[in-house]
Write a protein that holds these residues in place. Sequence first.
Motif, PDB file in Angstrom:
ATOM      1  N   PRO A   4       0.815  -1.219   0.000  1.00  9.71           N
ATOM      2  CA  PRO A   4       0.000   0.000   0.000  1.00  9.71           C
ATOM      3  C   PRO A   4       0.847   1.266   0.000  1.00  9.71           C
ATOM      4  O   PRO A   4       1.948   1.295   0.562  1.00  9.71           O
ATOM      5  CB  PRO A   4      -0.801  -0.116   1.305  1.00  9.71           C
ATOM      6  CG  PRO A   4      -0.743  -1.553   1.686  1.00  9.71           C
ATOM      7  CD  PRO A   4       0.574  -2.054   1.183  1.00  9.71           C
ATOM      8  N   ASN A   6       1.479   4.723   1.527  1.00  7.62           N
ATOM      9  CA  ASN A   6       1.172   5.344   2.811  1.00  7.62           C
ATOM     10  C   ASN A   6       0.806   6.815   2.621  1.00  7.62           C
ATOM     11  O   ASN A   6       1.522   7.561   1.946  1.00  7.62           O
ATOM     12  CB  ASN A   6       2.366   5.226   3.750  1.00  7.62           C
ATOM     13  CG  ASN A   6       2.501   3.827   4.306  1.00  7.62           C
ATOM     14  OD1 ASN A   6       1.626   3.349   5.025  1.00  7.62           O
ATOM     15  ND2 ASN A   6       3.580   3.139   3.968  1.00  7.62           N
ATOM     16  N   THR A  71      -6.092   4.065  11.397  1.00 11.41           N
ATOM     17  CA  THR A  71      -5.381   3.764  10.162  1.00 11.41           C
ATOM     18  C   THR A  71      -6.200   2.760   9.370  1.00 11.41           C
ATOM     19  O   THR A  71      -6.519   1.679   9.880  1.00 11.41           O
ATOM     20  CB  THR A  71      -3.986   3.181  10.449  1.00 11.41           C
ATOM     21  OG1 THR A  71      -3.236   4.122  11.220  1.00 11.41           O
ATOM     22  CG2 THR A  71      -3.241   2.894   9.143  1.00 11.41           C
ATOM     23  N   ARG A  72      -6.541   3.117   8.155  1.00  6.68           N
ATOM     24  CA  ARG A  72      -7.388   2.245   7.341  1.00  6.68           C
ATOM     25  C   ARG A  72      -6.717   1.955   5.999  1.00  6.68           C
ATOM     26  O   ARG A  72      -6.184   2.862   5.358  1.00  6.68           O
ATOM     27  CB  ARG A  72      -8.759   2.883   7.107  1.00  6.68           C
ATOM     28  CG  ARG A  72      -9.546   3.155   8.391  1.00  6.68           C
ATOM     29  CD  ARG A  72     -10.978   3.555   8.103  1.00  6.68           C
ATOM     30  NE  ARG A  72     -11.725   2.485   7.503  1.00  6.68           N
ATOM     31  CZ  ARG A  72     -12.388   1.549   8.190  1.00  6.68           C
ATOM     32  NH1 ARG A  72     -12.396   1.573   9.506  1.00  6.68           N
ATOM     33  NH2 ARG A  72     -13.055   0.594   7.576  1.00  6.68           N
ATOM     34  N   VAL A  73      -6.745   0.686   5.606  1.00 10.32           N
ATOM     35  CA  VAL A  73      -6.235   0.280   4.297  1.00 10.32           C
ATOM     36  C   VAL A  73      -7.424   0.151   3.355  1.00 10.32           C
ATOM     37  O   VAL A  73      -8.428  -0.492   3.694  1.00 10.32           O
ATOM     38  CB  VAL A  73      -5.470  -1.053   4.387  1.00 10.32           C
ATOM     39  CG1 VAL A  73      -5.038  -1.510   2.994  1.00 10.32           C
ATOM     40  CG2 VAL A  73      -4.251  -0.900   5.294  1.00 10.32           C
ATOM     41  N   THR A  75      -8.555  -0.385  -0.884  1.00 11.96           N
ATOM     42  CA  THR A  75      -8.128  -0.720  -2.243  1.00 11.96           C
ATOM     43  C   THR A  75      -9.053  -0.069  -3.261  1.00 11.96           C
ATOM     44  O   THR A  75     -10.243  -0.400  -3.344  1.00 11.96           O
ATOM     45  CB  THR A  75      -8.130  -2.245  -2.441  1.00 11.96           C
ATOM     46  OG1 THR A  75      -7.264  -2.853  -1.470  1.00 11.96           O
ATOM     47  CG2 THR A  75      -7.625  -2.596  -3.839  1.00 11.96           C
ATOM     48  N   LYS A  80      -3.763   0.771  -3.956  1.00 11.40           N
ATOM     49  CA  LYS A  80      -4.054   0.365  -2.584  1.00 11.40           C
ATOM     50  C   LYS A  80      -3.354   1.350  -1.670  1.00 11.40           C
ATOM     51  O   LYS A  80      -2.157   1.614  -1.823  1.00 11.40           O
ATOM     52  CB  LYS A  80      -3.551  -1.057  -2.323  1.00 11.40           C
ATOM     53  CG  LYS A  80      -3.915  -1.616  -0.959  1.00 11.40           C
ATOM     54  CD  LYS A  80      -3.441  -3.065  -0.834  1.00 11.40           C
ATOM     55  CE  LYS A  80      -3.854  -3.678   0.488  1.00 11.40           C
ATOM     56  NZ  LYS A  80      -3.395  -5.093   0.620  1.00 11.40           N
ATOM     57  N   VAL A  81      -4.112   1.919  -0.719  1.00  7.26           N
ATOM     58  CA  VAL A  81      -3.546   2.964   0.136  1.00  7.26           C
ATOM     59  C   VAL A  81      -3.722   2.610   1.612  1.00  7.26           C
ATOM     60  O   VAL A  81      -4.699   1.962   2.001  1.00  7.26           O
ATOM     61  CB  VAL A  81      -4.198   4.339  -0.149  1.00  7.26           C
ATOM     62  CG1 VAL A  81      -3.842   4.841  -1.534  1.00  7.26           C
ATOM     63  CG2 VAL A  81      -5.717   4.275   0.025  1.00  7.26           C
ATOM     64  N   ARG A  82      -2.749   3.030   2.406  1.00  6.05           N
ATOM     65  CA  ARG A  82      -2.865   2.939   3.857  1.00  6.05           C
ATOM     66  C   ARG A  82      -2.993   4.371   4.369  1.00  6.05           C
ATOM     67  O   ARG A  82      -2.063   5.162   4.284  1.00  6.05           O
ATOM     68  CB  ARG A  82      -1.657   2.248   4.487  1.00  6.05           C
ATOM     69  CG  ARG A  82      -1.764   2.140   6.017  1.00  6.05           C
ATOM     70  CD  ARG A  82      -0.563   1.462   6.646  1.00  6.05           C
ATOM     71  NE  ARG A  82      -0.525   0.033   6.350  1.00  6.05           N
ATOM     72  CZ  ARG A  82       0.353  -0.550   5.544  1.00  6.05           C
ATOM     73  NH1 ARG A  82       1.291   0.193   4.938  1.00  6.05           N
ATOM     74  NH2 ARG A  82       0.326  -1.846   5.328  1.00  6.05           N
ATOM     75  N   HIS A  84      -3.332   7.098   7.134  1.00  4.23           N
ATOM     76  CA  HIS A  84      -3.020   7.380   8.531  1.00  4.23           C
ATOM     77  C   HIS A  84      -3.780   8.644   8.949  1.00  4.23           C
ATOM     78  O   HIS A  84      -3.307   9.773   8.729  1.00  4.23           O
ATOM     79  CB  HIS A  84      -1.511   7.590   8.712  1.00  4.23           C
ATOM     80  CG  HIS A  84      -0.682   6.403   8.312  1.00  4.23           C
ATOM     81  ND1 HIS A  84      -0.239   5.470   9.211  1.00  4.23           N
ATOM     82  CD2 HIS A  84      -0.222   6.002   7.094  1.00  4.23           C
ATOM     83  CE1 HIS A  84       0.471   4.540   8.578  1.00  4.23           C
ATOM     84  NE2 HIS A  84       0.485   4.837   7.291  1.00  4.23           N
ATOM     85  N   ALA A 278      -7.754   0.192  12.980  1.00  5.25           N
ATOM     86  CA  ALA A 278      -8.679   0.710  11.968  1.00  5.25           C
ATOM     87  C   ALA A 278      -9.983   1.205  12.559  1.00  5.25           C
ATOM     88  O   ALA A 278     -10.798   1.798  11.850  1.00  5.25           O
ATOM     89  CB  ALA A 278      -8.961  -0.366  10.924  1.00  5.25           C
TER      90      ALA A 278
END
Length: 312
Positions: A4, A6, A71-73, A75, A80-82, A84, A278
Amino acid sequence: MSAPVNVAVAVLIRSDGAALLAQRPETKVYSGYWEFPGGKIEPGEPVAEALKREIREELGVEIEWAYPWITRVFTYPHAKVRLHFHRVYAWRGEPRALEHQALAWQRPETVTVDPLLPANGPVLRGLLLPAEYAITRAGELGVEAFLSRLDARLRGGLKLVQVREKTLGRRALEDFARRVVALARAHGAKVLVNADATLAREIGAEGLHLTAEQLRGVSGRPDFPWCGTSCHSSEELRLAEALGIDFAVLGPVRATPSHPHAVPLGWERFSEIAKGAAVPVYALGGIVPRDLEQALSCGAHGIAMVRGAWES
């Protein structure tokens, strides 16, 4: 898919509770969608520094007071991103749309801008949760004395209460819980019932609070408007996230009379577990109101209290 990307994200919150949303520019994917401002964290760059840099570039303000939050991941079709997320309570300057099409201050309960980026729905829901989660103490104080204190706290702004009474008989508990709900509803507060879904439905509570043991045994999120859970480890937090639980309490942070054999986490271990969660996490266990600042600094959403919530 690759690792992912960030991203540091700022949730600027005004004193009236409104949060700042920004409309994505025409030149970017999801043009016209609304999001919380922020941007990519450069390799080796501390998250807090990336947050300050991105908000300076996007909004023209200097962050003064921010706390790590969730913090959420997520897609998207293109990446795909994480994410913060940080709650930002103080900044210098007036936010301007330097890179976005527009800005809008929005109350979490009445968002009027549309469309929102898909990743932001659970974030707005998390903003509806107050900083304090108070757990009832009628078995120790006496029902009438406790209800008097509850009424005073509700008049003072308390908005989230858990009914947890292990020593009351079933009929006494039901009567007590109904009175708690009636008081809370008169002041716009929410009530969750500990462990007992049947009781929660019977009295019209807004939600259910799962024990850690129940959390490990359920196959899906209980069907209530709000659902919280108790957690003691990273593994239990991951399970809560997977089930779509709205929030968790994590502890005990300190030793408590109610759980004399539990090993306290301490603030350092609490921080290690809570940061990166999350879902919003409340600090629990020997907590008092003056611990709020410490809890926020350690990645907590707020504080959950039994004794500390009802002291005179």
